[in-house]
Each structure stands twice: as structure tokens, then as C-alpha cells.
Design a protein around this motif. Sequence first.
Motif, mmCIF file in Angstrom:
data_model
loop_
_atom_site.group_PDB
_atom_site.id
_atom_site.type_symbol
_atom_site.label_atom_id
_atom_site.label_comp_id
_atom_site.label_asym_id
_atom_site.label_seq_id
_atom_site.Cartn_x
_atom_site.Cartn_y
_atom_site.Cartn_z
ATOM 1 N N LEU A 175 84.644 92.657 69.690
ATOM 2 C CA LEU A 175 84.012 92.296 68.424
ATOM 3 C C LEU A 175 83.274 90.963 68.532
ATOM 4 O O LEU A 175 82.146 90.814 68.044
ATOM 5 C CB LEU A 175 85.067 92.218 67.315
ATOM 6 N N ILE A 233 84.490 92.626 58.911
ATOM 7 C CA ILE A 233 85.041 93.960 59.122
ATOM 8 C C ILE A 233 85.268 94.598 57.766
ATOM 9 O O ILE A 233 86.031 94.089 56.946
ATOM 10 C CB ILE A 233 86.358 93.907 59.909
ATOM 11 N N ASP A 245 86.591 97.831 55.717
ATOM 12 C CA ASP A 245 87.530 98.939 55.854
ATOM 13 C C ASP A 245 87.436 99.832 54.617
ATOM 14 O O ASP A 245 87.706 99.390 53.502
ATOM 15 C CB ASP A 245 88.943 98.368 56.016
ATOM 16 N N GLU A 270 93.102 96.359 60.008
ATOM 17 C CA GLU A 270 93.076 94.909 60.218
ATOM 18 C C GLU A 270 93.689 94.160 59.047
ATOM 19 O O GLU A 270 94.282 93.091 59.227
ATOM 20 C CB GLU A 270 91.635 94.437 60.432
ATOM 21 N N TYR A 330 93.361 89.250 63.285
ATOM 22 C CA TYR A 330 91.949 89.329 62.871
ATOM 23 C C TYR A 330 91.599 88.277 61.819
ATOM 24 O O TYR A 330 90.641 88.452 61.059
ATOM 25 C CB TYR A 330 91.648 90.736 62.350
ATOM 26 N N LEU A 387 81.079 95.310 60.994
ATOM 27 C CA LEU A 387 81.755 96.535 61.432
ATOM 28 C C LEU A 387 82.142 97.335 60.202
ATOM 29 O O LEU A 387 82.747 96.796 59.269
ATOM 30 C CB LEU A 387 83.009 96.206 62.252
#
Length: 624
Positions: free
Chosen positions: A193, A201, A203, A221, A229, A316
Motif C-alpha cells: 500500500l 482505505i 471499506d 482494517e 493500519y 483503496l
Amino acid sequence: MGEGLVSDSELRQLLFIFCKSGYKARETSSKVELIERKCLALFGKDYKYTVIYNSNGELCGHYPEKLVILEYMQSGNGQDEKTQQSIEPLYDIQKIRELMLKSRFARCRQRFVIPIIMYEGKHICRSATLSGGPEIYGRSGLDYFFSGGESLGTQATDSEDLLARQNAPTSSSTGSNEWPLFDRFRGQDIKLLKMLSVGCISDLMVENKKVKFGMNVSSSEKVDKEHRYADFDLVSVPYPGCEFFRDYRENGFNAEGLYYDWSQDFVDAGLSIPENLSSKLGIDWKSYRSWDLVKITQNYLKLFLHVVKEGETGLLVHCISGWDRTPLFVSLLRLTLWADGVAHRNLNAAEILYLTIAYDWMLFGHNLSDRIGKGEDIFFFCFNFLKHITSDEFSVAVKRNKRSVSRTDSESCMDGMVLLDVDKQCLGSNSSLNSNISVTSLSSTSSPILICTGGPHEDITNGSLRCYGSPALDNGKPRTPTHREPPRSPPATSATSPVAVPRQIRRSSGEAAKSAASSTCGSWQLVSQTGSVKGHVSSRDSPLSVHSDVSSSSSGTASTGAVFDSICEESERKRKLDEVRITFNKLYCAIIGSRYTVESGGISSMIDSIASKVGFRSGRGTPV
């Protein structure tokens, strides 16, 4: 469709292959290899890229055999090949591949982090969520066994791996630093990453951990006990899974007024957004459980665009397995950036459609045949949803400190009502079929809220979702939807007070009544918040009826263009997204639409009959 690398027959062939069977890297055919080569050619029109080979699924069994790492956007339409080839790669591809190999067990189904879109030098990446203990030990153990004990994935092969294990924090709750392999694989995942400069990130899971048979089969995470993270902005944006899109189909392919049941037992993830991101969009994040499918998708897309536009690092996006909700948002991101001219700027509508269907959906493992069979039409929803993101509020090219004329601006005084002008030259002789065209707007209120906890929502009351207008049918009988509707702000079922119409189209009351009754072209009609004329759910969103898409999206034709010029000028962005959506709907109707007639019973048969009369399908469902 204009000149380019993609023809109409190639689009048809792509979707035909896609709907037949799921893609697996170990079972590629010559036709699939042609699709992969076409994708590389389409990337090459705009970008300098490097390929990481995933031959026979060595890295991941349902990732493309050729993984594209975009390096930078080319100048001059990519014509100066010698100049481009003389520039050394920006990334150590061998190092990236090694990290992918080592980190793949950290994520479900070995679906490691992979960059797929580039915007201003920043990567938008995709993956699956984090693996749980059983999968980590199971997959890594099998890999170690079949590799003869030499797997890079299961051995600490360098001093950095050993140092990471020695310096890893210990957990008082487990007493043994959770499980030994967690640090190793998740540490490699974090390295990957950071190498790709990902800083946020997102989710999409509605669970903190996916549970099957009483066992945690995956994690995420946001609930990592060791806070590995913590260096990243962790955004929890729970979004309905693919099963919910069966309700989308059964609601007449109408996403407006369709609500997810957040009170289900397995839903335990709440919305959580860092304050530096949540406070700048003017969205009341606290009320996310009261949003329908349209609004929640719009607001999450706005958030992702804000992250990549304003942030200095990449993004991400992942759900559980990364092959349903993930490609939905990846495709919307790719298409909206393309429409703004900041990504894939040399691709036409047919080419960008081919690229996102092939690369974002098919080659990354979406099982279209299985989803259609189950009625989970998330793939169709993705491209049909483009009509809801055509305005400048979804554009990264528009400065937010300047007010520009947009659809929502012109409709702000209409209180949920819009005016539609139906043009005869757009609709032809079958204007009655296409009078149900929706134009929706998004409004939100400002709130500094950061975290909305999981669990049943206190404002969700008992009872079923109300389907305004025509109910969904099950074998010819009304079906009771399973998902609930928040009690506040229900969609209006009828027009309220009338609004003034432009002077140049005013008519006498008798003439107007006659026009409304006969759906005469050129007449204005009130459309309610349900998104259809007179508040009824119509066939406009059905994969079997694409004629209304043509009429609602045509630009600059006769009186329609003239009238709307006085309200809001159609943007290039809207034109491009409409062209992609119309092309997709025609394609989907021709290749896949026949399946709905068999599966859905009376209402689909009726719609299919109407669609066949306007010339898009024959009576037997054969492509015209």
C-alpha cells in the motif's frame, strides 16, 4: 459509435463471453486473450504502463493474466513511441510483484491490492478485504505444501520481515500477538500500500468481520486489533451487498425509493469517516441509513472523488471479495473521471465501455452469469446509474467555489418536481412508451458527524418497504419486498403545486389537457420524486426497454434542445455519460435481455412485447 479500437461487434462478443461463464486465469481461451490484448491497447492510448504477469493465476486465480500498472499519462496521443519507451519505468516492477506474492494471503481469496486507475499521478486501487485466521493459515499452508517448502508467501525471506515481527506490538487480549502469520502477511500488505502511495482505505462491508458457520472468515482494517493500519485514513462506508440488488430488479429496476434493511442481524459496521474528509462535502452523514439506493451511491461516489481530488495520496476501495460492490464503484470512478477528461481522454464512449466491462468487471472475477441467474443485477445497475451522476456536482474538473449552471440549480425551486419536454423527433411515433423519464436531484444538509455506530437503527420502524406505483410481481402476483423504509422523507406519490412553464411553450388549458392525455410531443409534464410521470414505477429502467434512454439523453434536437437551453446548458460531461449508458443499454438488451422474459413472468413479458414494437428487440428476444 465513431472510429476507434472497438467495434459494435466486439462489444457484443465481449458481453456474450462475459455472460456465459466466470473468468478464471487458469482457464483462459483464445477469445479471452484477445480481450486482454484489447484492454492493453486501450490503456496504451493514454498511458505509459508496465505489465505484471499473472500467468495461470500464479498470483491470483481470478485476476487478469496481465496486470496493468499505470505509470503516467502520455502526451501527444501516445504517438511518439520511441520517446515513451526511452523513459525508464517509475516503479520497481519486480519489487512490486514480490510484494504482491508475499502479501496475497493477507486478503481474501488472495485478491491483493492492485492499482487500476490513475488520476493526477495518484492510484485508485482495488482488492478484497483482509483474510481471517483460518484462510491465512489454510491458504498459506497449502501454498507451502505444493511449492515444496519454498513459498515466498510463508517464509520470512529478508531482514525486513524478521524485523517487522520483532517490533510488532503485542495484544493483551490474545497474549500471543494474535497469530504469528498475521504480522508477516499484513506487514507485506502495508508495504505494498505504501509503495503505491495509498493513503486512504475505503471499506464497503456492512460487517466488521464476515462470519460463516460461526467462524470469522474475513476481517477488515477497521477492526484490526493491533492497529496495524493506523497510518491510513480508514473510511467505513457500509453499502448493500449484491443480494440487495435482487430487490432492485423486483422493484422494476428502480433504485429510487429503494431502502436497505439496516436492522438485519449481521449488519454491525457503522459509517465512520475521518473529520478531515467528512466535514468538507456538506453531507449529513449521520442520516446515511435513511438514504435510498440512489442517494447512498451518489454520496459515497462524491466522497471517493473528494479523496482523490483533494488528497495527496491514492485510494483503496474494497468490499469482501472485491468482485461485486468494488467493481461498481471502480467503474463509476473510471467513467466519471473519463467524462471530465482527466482519465482515458483519448477513448471514445465505445472504448471506455469496453475497457470497464472487460477489465473492471470480467477479468477481475465478477460472475455475471451467476448474478443474473440469482436476479442480483448489480452489473446492470452500475451503467444505468450513470444518469444520476451527469451533473457538475460529481465533476472533479469543476471548482466548488464557483456556482455553475447545473440541473440541480435549475430545479432547486421545484421542491422535488421537474419539468419534462418530450420531443417528437427524439421519441418517434411511440412517445407514450417513453414519457416516463426521470430527472432526479440530490440535496443534502451539512453535518460535522464523523461516526455512525452499527446495530439496528432507532429510526427504522417495523414494516415492509412501500413500492410506490406498480408493485413488483412474483409469478404474476404482487410481491411484498423484504426491506424496510425509513419513516421520514418518503417519496411523493403525486405532484404537489404546479410550477410555471417557460413562456414560449404556454398553451391554452384545453390544448394542454389534450396534449397531456395523448402524450403529444412538445408538452411539459410534472414528474414526482419517484422519478416517473404521475408517480408510477415504469419500464424506463428495465433492461428490456432502452428506447426511453435514447429520448431522455439526446442532445440539441429540435424543441427539446431549445427549451432546455433556457434552463440549463447540457454539458460535455453529461453527453459523454449518456452516450455510454445508451450504448450499454442497447447492448445489454440485445445480448442478455431475453433471459428476463423467461424468469420474471408477466410484467417482463409485457415490457418485452412493448420493447419489440419499438424496434429494439424482435418478438422472440433475438437481437435485432
